[in-house]
Design a protein around this motif. Structure first.
Motif, PDB file in Angstrom:
ATOM      1  N   SER A 138       5.935   8.876   6.902  1.00 32.41           N
ATOM      2  CA  SER A 138       6.128   7.459   7.207  1.00 32.41           C
ATOM      3  C   SER A 138       4.895   6.639   6.881  1.00 32.41           C
ATOM      4  CB  SER A 138       6.490   7.289   8.693  1.00 32.41           C
ATOM      5  OG  SER A 138       7.744   7.882   8.986  1.00 32.41           O
ATOM      6  N   ILE A 139       5.081   5.321   6.821  1.00 34.20           N
ATOM      7  CA  ILE A 139       3.999   4.366   6.608  1.00 34.20           C
ATOM      8  C   ILE A 139       3.908   3.478   7.838  1.00 34.20           C
ATOM      9  CG2 ILE A 139       3.166   2.436   5.206  1.00 34.20           C
ATOM     10  CD1 ILE A 139       4.844   3.569   2.878  1.00 34.20           C
TER      11      ILE A 139
ATOM     12  N   SER B   6       2.261  11.182   5.722  1.00 36.25           N
ATOM     13  CA  SER B   6       2.255   9.893   6.409  1.00 36.25           C
ATOM     14  C   SER B   6       0.979   9.120   6.079  1.00 36.25           C
ATOM     15  CB  SER B   6       2.346  10.090   7.926  1.00 36.25           C
ATOM     16  OG  SER B   6       3.622  10.576   8.290  1.00 36.25           O
ATOM     17  N   TYR B   7       1.092   7.796   6.102  1.00 35.89           N
ATOM     18  CA  TYR B   7      -0.065   6.918   5.933  1.00 35.89           C
ATOM     19  C   TYR B   7      -0.171   5.994   7.134  1.00 35.89           C
ATOM     20  CZ  TYR B   7      -2.886   2.945   4.572  1.00 35.89           C
ATOM     21  OH  TYR B   7      -3.831   1.954   4.561  1.00 35.89           O
ATOM     22  N   LEU B   8      -1.331   6.004   7.790  1.00 38.55           N
ATOM     23  CA  LEU B   8      -1.595   5.163   8.949  1.00 38.55           C
ATOM     24  C   LEU B   8      -2.727   4.207   8.604  1.00 38.55           C
ATOM     25  CD1 LEU B   8       0.090   7.509  10.147  1.00 38.55           C
ATOM     26  CD2 LEU B   8      -1.348   7.375  12.193  1.00 38.55           C
TER      27      LEU B   8
ATOM     28  N   ARG C 257       0.837  -1.206   0.000  1.00 37.51           N
ATOM     29  CA  ARG C 257       0.000   0.000   0.000  1.00 37.51           C
ATOM     30  C   ARG C 257       0.869   1.253   0.000  1.00 37.51           C
ATOM     31  NH1 ARG C 257      -5.647  -0.448   1.263  1.00 37.51           N
ATOM     32  NH2 ARG C 257      -6.204  -2.651   1.292  1.00 37.51           N
ATOM     33  N   ILE C 258       0.686   2.033  -1.058  1.00 40.91           N
ATOM     34  CA  ILE C 258       1.357   3.314  -1.225  1.00 40.91           C
ATOM     35  C   ILE C 258       0.278   4.388  -1.152  1.00 40.91           C
ATOM     36  CG2 ILE C 258       2.675   4.762  -2.844  1.00 40.91           C
ATOM     37  CD1 ILE C 258       4.278   2.425  -1.753  1.00 40.91           C
ATOM     38  N   ALA C 259       0.410   5.301  -0.208  1.00 39.82           N
ATOM     39  CA  ALA C 259      -0.624   6.328  -0.004  1.00 39.82           C
ATOM     40  C   ALA C 259      -1.998   5.672   0.172  1.00 39.82           C
ATOM     41  CB  ALA C 259      -0.644   7.316  -1.165  1.00 39.82           C
ATOM     42  N   GLY C 260      -2.027   4.543   0.855  1.00 40.26           N
ATOM     43  CA  GLY C 260      -3.288   3.919   1.218  1.00 40.26           C
ATOM     44  C   GLY C 260      -3.830   2.906   0.241  1.00 40.26           C
TER      45      GLY C 260
ATOM     46  N   GLU D  77      10.256   9.222   8.078  1.00 42.83           N
ATOM     47  CA  GLU D  77      10.679   8.590   6.819  1.00 42.83           C
ATOM     48  C   GLU D  77      10.955   7.097   7.002  1.00 42.83           C
ATOM     49  OE1 GLU D  77      13.534  11.015   4.534  1.00 42.83           O
ATOM     50  OE2 GLU D  77      13.259  12.502   6.113  1.00 42.83           O
ATOM     51  N   SER D  78      10.011   6.421   7.651  1.00 46.55           N
ATOM     52  CA  SER D  78      10.203   5.016   7.985  1.00 46.55           C
ATOM     53  C   SER D  78       8.963   4.193   7.661  1.00 46.55           C
ATOM     54  CB  SER D  78      10.532   4.862   9.481  1.00 46.55           C
ATOM     55  OG  SER D  78      11.780   5.471   9.780  1.00 46.55           O
ATOM     56  N   TYR D  79       9.164   2.884   7.592  1.00 41.56           N
ATOM     57  CA  TYR D  79       8.077   1.925   7.415  1.00 41.56           C
ATOM     58  C   TYR D  79       8.015   1.082   8.679  1.00 41.56           C
ATOM     59  CZ  TYR D  79       5.345  -1.998   5.597  1.00 41.56           C
ATOM     60  OH  TYR D  79       4.386  -2.963   5.409  1.00 41.56           O
TER      61      TYR D  79
END
Length: 328
Positions: free
Chosen positions: A290-291, A273-275, A32-35, A306-308
């Motif tokens: 971050s993701i 960020s994406y949560l 999932r990139i940007a949700g 800037e992390s996953y």
């Protein structure tokens, strides 16, 4: 009315080894990139350009695509699946998938690499291809330093003159950006049921045979998500600039936060960020660019940049995580 290319193949069979351990359980195109999965962003772009029929060329973890995308009706296209029992390379995958498209002799199709996001103009690429009668038309993008890539010089008319491997002094700044248009006659030059690389075999062979290959230059947004840092950057870019992909959910205050996430009012979620669903963020924590995967718990006073963060991970109070893949 302009002629249209209405069929496409999406090459989504790669294992994504450079993204391990993220790709140990999910194929790169389904991250999932940007949700949204990368493939969903690509389908949305293809649909907007008038593409109505797409074959997903799958191999690694092929079984995860169809439960999500089905027959494509929910995404505005007709989807089918070409499963490779063993990986066939880019060329072999194209030949295998194309056999299910019932192509006419004068037809052309788009080919999309499954790990690239691009803002380039697909219709303009198609117009060049159809106007010139090319066998293949490649999207080319210009980079500041082409040493890390193979470069593709073109002449004044846009015709490709060479395909060059990585070199210390590149002849051109234009590189293969991973979106092609193939004529049916070019597809027929690729042997079926064999491992074939279009970059190392098909394209050079076509040039040697003096077949017309054109380059379409367009240096709008482009990113190859082959590494964790590039994947995280791509997600941030799409959230901060949602016009790049119509599949991007509407950001709120510079972030995409799924329903079911619980965020303390004193925390800060920012910079694309994406949560994911089920994330919980405690007091005074800061999350930037971050993701955070499903079910991540971030305790108080943590900083993530800037992390996953892998699904189900707990980030303890006071932690500082920067430019990391964390939780595996």
């Amino acid at each position: 009315m302009a002629r249209q290319i209405t069929k496409a193949i999406l090459l989504v069979g790669g294992k994504g080894t450079r993204l391990a351990p993220i790709t140990n359980s999910v194929p790169k195109p389904m991250i999932r990139i940007a949700g949204k999965p990368v493939t969903e962003h690509q389908i949305a772009k293809a649909r907007a350009a008038g593409i109505t029929e797409i074959v997903l060329a799958t191999s690694y973890l092929a079984e995860v695509f169809q439960p999500y995308f089905g027959d494509g009706a929910d995404f505005g296209v007709r989807l089918s699946y070409a499963v490779e029992e063993e990986p066939l390379g880019t060329g072999g995958a194209i030949a295998h998938a194309a056999s299910s498209l019932n192509l006419k002799d004068d037809e052309s199709i788009f080919i999309f690499n499954g790990d690239v996001l691009s803002g380039h103009d697909l219709q303009a690429q198609a117009d060049l291809h159809l106007r010139t009668g090319a066998d293949v038309t490649l999207h080319l993008t210009e980079v500041d330093d082409a040493r890390a890539y193979g470069c593709v010089p073109i002449d004044a008319e846009g015709r490709v003159s060479e395909f060059l491997e990585k070199m210390e002094n590149p002849k051109a700044k234009t590189i293969n950006a991973g979106c092609y248009i193939f004529s049916t006659r070019a597809i027929h030059t690729i042997p079926e049921k064999k491992v074939v690389s279009v970059e190392r075999e098909t394209f050079p062979q076509l040039l040697t045979s003096h077949r017309p290959i054109y380059g379409f230059e367009d240096s709008r947004y482009w990113i190859d998500m082959g590494t964790p840092s590039a994947m995280i950057r791509a997600s941030r870019d799409l959230i901060m600039n949602p016009q790049i992909s119509s599949a991007t959910p509407a950001p709120i205050n510079g972030a995409v936060i799924e329903s079911g996430a619980v965020i303390d009012s004193t925390s800060e979620i920012s910079e694309g960020s994406y949560l994911a669903t089920g994330v919980r963020v405690g007091a005074r924590s800061k999350i930037r660019a971050s993701i955070l995967g499903e079910g991540v718990v971030v305790d108080s006073d943590a900083t993530i940049a800037e992390s996953y963060i892998a699904p189900g991970t707990r980030v303890t109070s006071g932690s500082i995580i920067e430019k990391q893949v964390f939780g595996f």
